[in-house]
Design a protein around this motif. Sequence first.
Motif, PDB file in Angstrom:
ATOM      1  N   GLY A   1       0.814  -1.218   0.000  1.00 54.61           N
ATOM      2  CA  GLY A   1       0.000   0.000   0.000  1.00 54.61           C
ATOM      3  C   GLY A   1       0.838   1.254   0.000  1.00 54.61           C
ATOM      4  O   GLY A   1       0.565   2.209  -0.745  1.00 54.61           O
ATOM      5  N   LEU A   2       1.866   1.285   0.844  1.00 55.98           N
ATOM      6  CA  LEU A   2       2.752   2.456   0.888  1.00 55.98           C
ATOM      7  C   LEU A   2       3.515   2.633  -0.426  1.00 55.98           C
ATOM      8  O   LEU A   2       3.707   3.764  -0.884  1.00 55.98           O
ATOM      9  CB  LEU A   2       3.727   2.331   2.053  1.00 55.98           C
TER      10      LEU A   2
ATOM     11  N   LEU B   1       1.178   4.109  -2.854  1.00 53.30           N
ATOM     12  CA  LEU B   1       0.885   5.495  -2.488  1.00 53.30           C
ATOM     13  C   LEU B   1       2.043   6.434  -2.852  1.00 53.30           C
ATOM     14  O   LEU B   1       1.823   7.528  -3.378  1.00 53.30           O
ATOM     15  CB  LEU B   1       0.586   5.566  -0.981  1.00 53.30           C
TER      16      LEU B   1
ATOM     17  N   GLU C   1      -4.602   5.936  -8.104  1.00 51.17           N
ATOM     18  CA  GLU C   1      -5.559   6.593  -7.203  1.00 51.17           C
ATOM     19  C   GLU C   1      -5.218   6.245  -5.747  1.00 51.17           C
ATOM     20  O   GLU C   1      -5.091   5.072  -5.396  1.00 51.17           O
ATOM     21  CB  GLU C   1      -6.971   6.111  -7.548  1.00 51.17           C
ATOM     22  N   PRO C   2      -5.056   7.227  -4.871  1.00 48.96           N
ATOM     23  CA  PRO C   2      -4.685   6.968  -3.465  1.00 48.96           C
ATOM     24  C   PRO C   2      -5.693   6.082  -2.724  1.00 48.96           C
ATOM     25  O   PRO C   2      -5.324   5.391  -1.781  1.00 48.96           O
ATOM     26  CB  PRO C   2      -4.619   8.354  -2.829  1.00 48.96           C
TER      27      PRO C   2
ATOM     28  N   ALA D   1      -4.520   2.478  -2.624  1.00 43.14           N
ATOM     29  CA  ALA D   1      -3.396   2.287  -1.705  1.00 43.14           C
ATOM     30  C   ALA D   1      -3.876   2.294  -0.253  1.00 43.14           C
ATOM     31  O   ALA D   1      -3.463   1.449   0.544  1.00 43.14           O
ATOM     32  CB  ALA D   1      -2.350   3.366  -1.930  1.00 43.14           C
ATOM     33  N   TRP D   2      -4.733   3.249   0.089  1.00 41.04           N
ATOM     34  CA  TRP D   2      -5.249   3.312   1.462  1.00 41.04           C
ATOM     35  C   TRP D   2      -6.126   2.105   1.780  1.00 41.04           C
ATOM     36  O   TRP D   2      -6.147   1.630   2.914  1.00 41.04           O
ATOM     37  CB  TRP D   2      -6.013   4.610   1.695  1.00 41.04           C
TER      38      TRP D   2
END
Length: 163
Positions: free
Chosen positions: A47-48, A51, A57-58, A61-62
Motif C-alpha cells: 500500500g505504501l 501510495l 488513485e490513493p 493504496a489506502w
Amino acid sequence: MLMTTDFSYSTTYILDKSHFSETYDASAPSDNANKVYLLAGLLSLAGLSLLLLTEIEPFIAWFIIALAGLEIFSLRFRKPWWLARQLISKAANTELTLHINEEGVSSKSLHVESTILWADINKIEQTSQGWMLFHTKGKNYVAGRCLSEQANEFIQAKSRTES
C-alpha cells in the motif's frame, strides 16, 4: 459366569460463557500470529509503495493499508468475536445433556442432537481441561469439568486403544 457391565455416563450442564471460552481455548487453531503479522506487513508495504511510488488513485493504496490493519485487528479480537457469536446464538445458555457409553459420545440440547461413534473417532487428545475428539467430520471438545472421574478414565482408556 462373569457378567460385565457396559460403561454409561450422563450429565447435564449449561452452555454458558465459561464453557464456550474453555471450548475456544482447547479447540482454536494453533497461534499463527507470525503469518498474520507477515501478511499485514506485506500489505502495508504494498500500500505504501502504491501510495508513494505510483500515480495510482490513493484510494486503492489506502484500501490495501486498511486491509493490513484489519488483519491485525482480526488477530487481536479473534476470541472475543468468536465468543460473542456463540453467546448470541440460539445455543447460548441452554442445557445440554452429554451421554458417554460403549457406543460413543452423544449430546442433546433443545436445538441440537448429535452422536459421535467411537468407531468414527480417529484420535483422542487430552487437553489441559478436557478431551478433543478428532473424527471423520471434524473435531469436538468434551469439557473435563463436566465429567466424573470414571468418565475421564473411560475416555483415557479409549484414547489408548485409538492410538
